[in-house]
Motif scaffolding. Structure first.
Motif, short mmCIF file in Angstrom:
data_model
loop_
_atom_site.label_atom_id
_atom_site.label_comp_id
_atom_site.label_asym_id
_atom_site.label_seq_id
_atom_site.Cartn_x
_atom_site.Cartn_y
_atom_site.Cartn_z
N ASP A 178 0.85 -1.19 0.00
CA ASP A 178 0.00 0.00 0.00
C ASP A 178 0.89 1.24 0.00
OD1 ASP A 178 -1.76 2.03 0.51
OD2 ASP A 178 -2.86 0.93 2.05
N SER A 179 0.75 2.09 -1.02
CA SER A 179 1.66 3.22 -1.14
C SER A 179 1.16 4.45 -0.38
CB SER A 179 1.88 3.57 -2.61
OG SER A 179 0.64 3.87 -3.19
N ASP A 180 -0.04 4.37 0.18
CA ASP A 180 -0.55 5.45 1.03
C ASP A 180 0.43 5.66 2.18
OD1 ASP A 180 -1.84 7.01 2.85
OD2 ASP A 180 -3.48 5.62 3.22
N LEU A 181 0.95 6.87 2.31
CA LEU A 181 2.03 7.12 3.28
C LEU A 181 1.67 6.65 4.68
CD1 LEU A 181 4.86 8.44 3.41
CD2 LEU A 181 3.73 10.45 4.34
N ASP A 182 0.42 6.91 5.08
CA ASP A 182 0.00 6.57 6.43
C ASP A 182 -0.08 5.05 6.62
OD1 ASP A 182 -0.75 7.53 8.98
OD2 ASP A 182 -2.82 6.93 8.56
N GLY A 183 -0.10 4.34 5.49
CA GLY A 183 -0.22 2.89 5.59
C GLY A 183 1.11 2.18 5.53
N GLN A 184 2.20 2.95 5.48
CA GLN A 184 3.49 2.29 5.33
C GLN A 184 3.90 1.59 6.61
OE1 GLN A 184 6.17 5.05 3.49
NE2 GLN A 184 5.31 4.56 1.49
N ILE A 185 4.37 0.39 6.44
CA ILE A 185 4.61 -0.49 7.58
C ILE A 185 6.12 -0.69 7.72
CG2 ILE A 185 4.28 -2.87 8.38
CD1 ILE A 185 1.47 -2.64 6.88
N ILE A 186 6.66 -0.37 8.88
CA ILE A 186 8.12 -0.43 9.05
C ILE A 186 8.54 -1.35 10.19
CG2 ILE A 186 8.39 1.91 8.13
CD1 ILE A 186 9.13 2.84 10.99
N LEU A 187 9.80 -1.76 10.11
CA LEU A 187 10.49 -2.37 11.25
C LEU A 187 11.29 -1.25 11.88
CD1 LEU A 187 11.87 -5.69 9.71
CD2 LEU A 187 9.70 -5.29 10.90
N ALA A 188 10.88 -0.83 13.08
CA ALA A 188 11.49 0.34 13.70
C ALA A 188 12.69 -0.05 14.55
CB ALA A 188 10.46 1.06 14.57
N THR A 189 13.75 0.78 14.38
CA THR A 189 14.93 0.65 15.24
C THR A 189 15.19 1.95 16.01
OG1 THR A 189 16.30 1.29 13.36
CG2 THR A 189 16.09 -1.07 13.81
N ARG A 190 14.38 2.98 15.72
CA ARG A 190 14.55 4.27 16.41
C ARG A 190 13.20 4.82 16.82
NH1 ARG A 190 19.79 5.82 15.49
NH2 ARG A 190 19.52 8.02 15.99
N ILE A 191 13.19 5.54 17.94
CA ILE A 191 12.00 6.25 18.41
C ILE A 191 12.41 7.68 18.73
CG2 ILE A 191 12.37 5.37 20.79
CD1 ILE A 191 9.28 5.49 21.14
N ASP A 192 11.68 8.63 18.15
CA ASP A 192 12.01 10.05 18.32
C ASP A 192 13.50 10.30 18.05
OD1 ASP A 192 9.37 10.60 18.82
OD2 ASP A 192 9.58 10.46 20.99
N ARG A 193 13.99 9.67 16.96
CA ARG A 193 15.35 9.85 16.42
C ARG A 193 16.46 9.24 17.28
NH1 ARG A 193 13.65 11.76 11.40
NH2 ARG A 193 11.86 13.09 11.76
#
Ligand code: MTE
Ligand code: MO
Length: 164
Positions: free
Chosen positions: A110-125
């Motif tokens: 889904d290319s809708d920006l709000d729908g982009q799904i990530i594997l996060a390694t950072r929070i608030d930079r």
């Protein structure tokens, strides 16, 4: 519901979120539809293109919401494409404490920006701590009960439902 279903990590029910990580090791194993396995670390994820998602809220059952946070990391779709050559239709994301969710390829593309799904390694930079969920799945459109905001990913299983 049978006892088996009650314990299926991919059919999580609303429950008290676990605050404690299942050990210190933040690496995880990705399994391809052909059954090949690759162990990946947060450092491996740092080598792929990075993306930040602002305004992410973790809606925490029982004790309200936390955030908004900016989570950064890699698109799950991009990671899969970098490893999996064959056809695939879905990804199972399973944590070290037996929690998990399933995502279809359609959701991941889904290319809708709000729908982009990530594997996060950072929070608030800043680097996510293990306690905060390293490596954590972020599904920005899920704002009900955080059942898809999987902390402490231990396994990613890529499947091809079409191959039966
Ligand atoms: N691995 C894992 N991830 C999880 C959970 C869990 O128990 N284990 N609980 C979920 C639920 S129900 C909630 S409300 C949020 C809580 O996130 P927080 O601990 O960052 O507030 O984590 C989600 N992700
Ligand atoms: Mo929750």
């Amino acid at each position: 519901m049978s006892p088996d279903q009650a314990h299926d990590p991919l059919q999580p029910h609303s429950h008290d979120p676990n605050p404690d990580p299942p050990g210190d090791d933040a690496s995880f194993v990705l399994t391809t539809p052909a059954g090949e396995q690759r162990r990946l670390t947060p450092h491996d994820l740092d080598r792929l293109p990075q993306l930040s998602l602002e305004n992410c809220t973790i809606v925490s059952t029982g004790h309200g919401a936390s955030g908004p946070f900016t989570f950064s990391g890699v698109l799950l779709r991009a990671l899969i494409e970098s490893v999996v050559q064959e056809e695939w239709t879905e990804a199972e994301i399973i944590s070290g404490d037996g929690f998990g969710t399933r995502l279809s390829r359609d959701e991941l593309e889904d290319s809708d920006l709000d729908g982009q799904i990530i594997l996060a390694t950072r929070i608030d930079r800043r680097p996510l701590t293990r306690q905060q969920g390293l490596v954590r799945l972020i599904v920005p459109t899920e704002r009900d009960d955080a059942l898809r905001q999987v902390k402490w990913i231990a396994q990613i299983n890529i499947r091809n439902r079409l191959s039966g």
